[in-house]
Design a protein around this motif. Sequence first.
Motif, PDB file in Angstrom:
ATOM      1  N   PRO A 273       0.830  -1.214   0.000  1.00 60.11           N
ATOM      2  CA  PRO A 273       0.000   0.000   0.000  1.00 60.11           C
ATOM      3  C   PRO A 273       0.860   1.259   0.000  1.00 60.11           C
ATOM      4  N   THR A 274       0.659   2.095  -1.002  1.00 58.09           N
ATOM      5  CA  THR A 274       1.537   3.259  -1.158  1.00 58.09           C
ATOM      6  C   THR A 274       1.221   4.373  -0.180  1.00 58.09           C
ATOM      7  N   ASP A 275       0.064   4.295   0.508  1.00 56.59           N
ATOM      8  CA  ASP A 275      -0.242   5.304   1.519  1.00 56.59           C
ATOM      9  C   ASP A 275       0.026   4.798   2.935  1.00 56.59           C
ATOM     10  N   HIS A 276       0.687   3.650   3.046  1.00 53.38           N
ATOM     11  CA  HIS A 276       1.040   3.121   4.372  1.00 53.38           C
ATOM     12  C   HIS A 276       2.145   3.984   4.975  1.00 53.38           C
ATOM     13  N   PRO A 277       2.112   4.219   6.283  1.00 57.55           N
ATOM     14  CA  PRO A 277       3.162   5.046   6.910  1.00 57.55           C
ATOM     15  C   PRO A 277       4.582   4.516   6.703  1.00 57.55           C
ATOM     16  N   LEU A 278       4.726   3.209   6.467  1.00 61.58           N
ATOM     17  CA  LEU A 278       6.058   2.654   6.233  1.00 61.58           C
ATOM     18  C   LEU A 278       6.482   2.742   4.762  1.00 61.58           C
ATOM     19  N   HIS A 279       5.634   3.315   3.912  1.00 61.39           N
ATOM     20  CA  HIS A 279       5.954   3.490   2.491  1.00 61.39           C
ATOM     21  C   HIS A 279       6.009   4.989   2.217  1.00 61.39           C
ATOM     22  N   PRO A 280       7.108   5.655   2.571  1.00 59.88           N
ATOM     23  CA  PRO A 280       7.118   7.126   2.556  1.00 59.88           C
ATOM     24  C   PRO A 280       7.276   7.744   1.176  1.00 59.88           C
ATOM     25  N   LEU A 281       7.866   7.033   0.209  1.00 56.42           N
ATOM     26  CA  LEU A 281       8.132   7.618  -1.097  1.00 56.42           C
ATOM     27  C   LEU A 281       7.202   7.021  -2.140  1.00 56.42           C
ATOM     28  N   PRO A 282       6.673   7.817  -3.053  1.00 55.60           N
ATOM     29  CA  PRO A 282       5.832   7.251  -4.104  1.00 55.60           C
ATOM     30  C   PRO A 282       6.658   6.347  -5.008  1.00 55.60           C
ATOM     31  N   PRO A 283       6.044   5.297  -5.561  1.00 54.70           N
ATOM     32  CA  PRO A 283       6.795   4.434  -6.478  1.00 54.70           C
ATOM     33  C   PRO A 283       7.223   5.214  -7.703  1.00 54.70           C
ATOM     34  N   ALA A 284       8.354   4.847  -8.278  1.00 54.46           N
ATOM     35  CA  ALA A 284       8.883   5.592  -9.416  1.00 54.46           C
ATOM     36  C   ALA A 284       9.513   4.628 -10.412  1.00 54.46           C
ATOM     37  N   PHE A 285       9.753   5.116 -11.628  1.00 54.78           N
ATOM     38  CA  PHE A 285      10.445   4.309 -12.624  1.00 54.78           C
ATOM     39  C   PHE A 285      11.941   4.233 -12.333  1.00 54.78           C
ATOM     40  N   ARG A 286      12.489   5.274 -11.710  1.00 57.95           N
ATOM     41  CA  ARG A 286      13.913   5.293 -11.387  1.00 57.95           C
ATOM     42  C   ARG A 286      14.103   5.936 -10.009  1.00 57.95           C
ATOM     43  N   LEU A 287      15.265   5.689  -9.419  1.00 59.71           N
ATOM     44  CA  LEU A 287      15.556   6.252  -8.106  1.00 59.71           C
ATOM     45  C   LEU A 287      15.800   7.745  -8.215  1.00 59.71           C
ATOM     46  N   ASP A 288      15.134   8.516  -7.361  1.00 63.99           N
ATOM     47  CA  ASP A 288      15.467   9.927  -7.255  1.00 63.99           C
ATOM     48  C   ASP A 288      16.378  10.128  -6.045  1.00 63.99           C
ATOM     49  N   SER A 289      16.720  11.361  -5.759  1.00 63.83           N
ATOM     50  CA  SER A 289      17.673  11.631  -4.672  1.00 63.83           C
ATOM     51  C   SER A 289      17.119  11.198  -3.319  1.00 63.83           C
ATOM     52  N   ALA A 290      15.793  11.337  -3.118  1.00 61.40           N
ATOM     53  CA  ALA A 290      15.205  10.922  -1.842  1.00 61.40           C
ATOM     54  C   ALA A 290      15.302   9.404  -1.671  1.00 61.40           C
ATOM     55  N   ALA A 291      15.075   8.659  -2.748  1.00 64.34           N
ATOM     56  CA  ALA A 291      15.172   7.201  -2.663  1.00 64.34           C
ATOM     57  C   ALA A 291      16.608   6.759  -2.426  1.00 64.34           C
ATOM     58  N   VAL A 292      17.549   7.403  -3.094  1.00 65.08           N
ATOM     59  CA  VAL A 292      18.963   7.078  -2.886  1.00 65.08           C
ATOM     60  C   VAL A 292      19.346   7.329  -1.427  1.00 65.08           C
ATOM     61  N   HIS A 293      18.901   8.447  -0.874  1.00 63.49           N
ATOM     62  CA  HIS A 293      19.213   8.759   0.520  1.00 63.49           C
ATOM     63  C   HIS A 293      18.594   7.730   1.465  1.00 63.49           C
ATOM     64  N   LEU A 294      17.338   7.370   1.207  1.00 66.25           N
ATOM     65  CA  LEU A 294      16.658   6.396   2.070  1.00 66.25           C
ATOM     66  C   LEU A 294      17.408   5.064   2.096  1.00 66.25           C
ATOM     67  N   ILE A 295      17.779   4.574   0.917  1.00 67.56           N
ATOM     68  CA  ILE A 295      18.464   3.278   0.846  1.00 67.56           C
ATOM     69  C   ILE A 295      19.857   3.367   1.460  1.00 67.56           C
ATOM     70  N   SER A 296      20.541   4.495   1.251  1.00 67.46           N
ATOM     71  CA  SER A 296      21.922   4.631   1.740  1.00 67.46           C
ATOM     72  C   SER A 296      22.006   4.567   3.258  1.00 67.46           C
ATOM     73  N   GLU A 297      20.914   4.918   3.954  1.00 69.05           N
ATOM     74  CA  GLU A 297      20.936   4.912   5.415  1.00 69.05           C
ATOM     75  C   GLU A 297      20.491   3.582   6.012  1.00 69.05           C
ATOM     76  N   ALA A 298      20.088   2.626   5.163  1.00 67.88           N
ATOM     77  CA  ALA A 298      19.673   1.312   5.669  1.00 67.88           C
ATOM     78  C   ALA A 298      20.885   0.521   6.132  1.00 67.88           C
ATOM     79  N   ASP A 299      20.709  -0.271   7.184  1.00 64.81           N
ATOM     80  CA  ASP A 299      21.776  -1.211   7.562  1.00 64.81           C
ATOM     81  C   ASP A 299      21.432  -2.633   7.119  1.00 64.81           C
TER      82      ASP A 299
END
Length: 597
Positions: A273-299
């Motif tokens: 579900p794209t409106d779930h609180p754990l799904h903060p970024l809208p789905p996209a065809f390619r990674l934008d800067s927000a998605a890159v930042h989100l993934i980069s901080e994952a452990d």
Amino acid sequence: MVAENTGNTPSRPLPPSPEKLEWGSDAVAWTLRSLPIDFIALNPGASYRGLHDSLVNVLEDTAPEMLVCLHEEHAVAMAHGYAKVTGRPMAVALHSNVGLMHGSMAIYNAWCDRAPMLILGATGPVDANLRRPWIDWIHTSQDQAALIRPFIKWDNQPASVEAAVESILRGWQATIRRPQGPVYICLDVSLQEKALDKPLSLPDPSRFAPGEPPVPSAGKLDTAAQMIRAARNPVILAGRVSRDSADWAKRVKLAERLGATVMTDLKIAAAFPTDHPLHPLPPAFRLDSAAVHLISEADLIISLDWLDLGGTLYTVWPDGKPSAKIIHASLDDYGMNGWAMNHQRMAPVDLALDGTPESTVDGLLERMESTAAVNTQSSYQRPPLPSQTGVFDLLALATTLASTLENRDVSYLRLPLGWPSSTSTFRHPLDYLGYDGGAGIGSGPGMVIGSALALRGSSRLPVAVLGDGDLMMGANALWTAARHKIPVLIIVANNRAYYNDVAHQETVAINRSRDVENKWVGQRLDDPAIDLASIARAQGFQAEGPILDEESFRTALKKAITAVENGQPALLDVVVKAGYMSGVVDFNSDSHSDGNK
């Protein structure tokens, strides 16, 4: 994989008794009837005239029902779209080598999208002494499947009627095994038209069903659970997953149990579900800067058959050395070959789980039972909706569409590159069906009609947004929807150009210090503008356009929705300002035109 309650589950008559089978093609038809194949899409051809006769006069055009198409590429695309909804194969019939060549682009799309389908081809007599002058010779080729073998799962050219029956059963097994994909069976016209001198000994098809897909080992799942417990900031990449709503609920449960942020991809179908609180970024065809930042901080990253995991990781960590631990659940490597590069870049993975995403989620839920529910609100802020530009562009189209459809049960069958996905909300596996797999433009009309067929009789409103270039490459697929009474709403986001290529030419011009204004040369679909609504009306659609402003679009949209809800197909030609929102597309990394044409 089956998405339940689509409304398209006709009761199936029994196969005819063996004593009623008189010709080789009758036995092929018997085998199709014995399998759960509801439809066969075809463009008529003499190379399978025997099979066509058997479908009509032995099966009475029922189970499978014939869907008449005006081009072989549309027949394959319809089967692809149908599989996106149901998870089940449709049958397709292609006329000899020429039909196979016509259909090959759509077959490649299906291969890249892991879509199952049973393709029946045909050839003129292999025995040269039986060939009619001229026509049988140019419609006969040696090893016909060599044309498409790099992008199908399996092929066969049986030499007897009994072998043809077995070939179809084996093809059925192959196409529905994970990872799924198209199969091709070539039927010699002489085999089809061979008279049977005695009743065949026919197999019991229930004894040839495939087994369950492999699951990750208990030890690997235990290790995955340990890695999850040690993580502080896990991210789930929900990729090519089951369309079943029960599996959807399990993915939500797992994310909430782990407190994991979730990302999805607009190239493939809705997975979370794209409106779930754990799904903060809208789905996209390619990674934008927000998605890159989100993934980069994952452990810890848990990939559920994420499309192009390697490309994603190298985008975030260009040196190929992710700081996060990587768990990857997929069977996709089992379908890899050396010709098609759609397996994407090799991903650095710490724990590979050879199994379906569903079996991985089941196994992790069992092992994480004792973990108390954690924070179900992502630490990342959901981005605000983009601001209106004041002109009628793709954003204005999307927001108008969303506000008009907000109280309806909608299935978005296709959305174009550049779509402002923050305007769309997906809460069910059938809310969005994804892109075309191989970026083969022209697939849109046939594919969305196949998906709408699968949804016919359900409560869902099937809606597709196509580019004008995509529509024009496959415009004569529309007739099949009108002919077979398949309700669907197609909205053409018409920028009157091959705009994705325009943007590429702009990039090249800037890089070479050349005149940017020349980017339009050889790209415009204008002067004269194409009358898309007339093309649709000529094939039986209710159609309106060109529509030039937001208010006119809203009025026409309401009228079109009423038509579709009354069982009619409808098309709206909506002229939009050419352009993409900032950050949607990186034109330095793309190749062939795959966008909102």
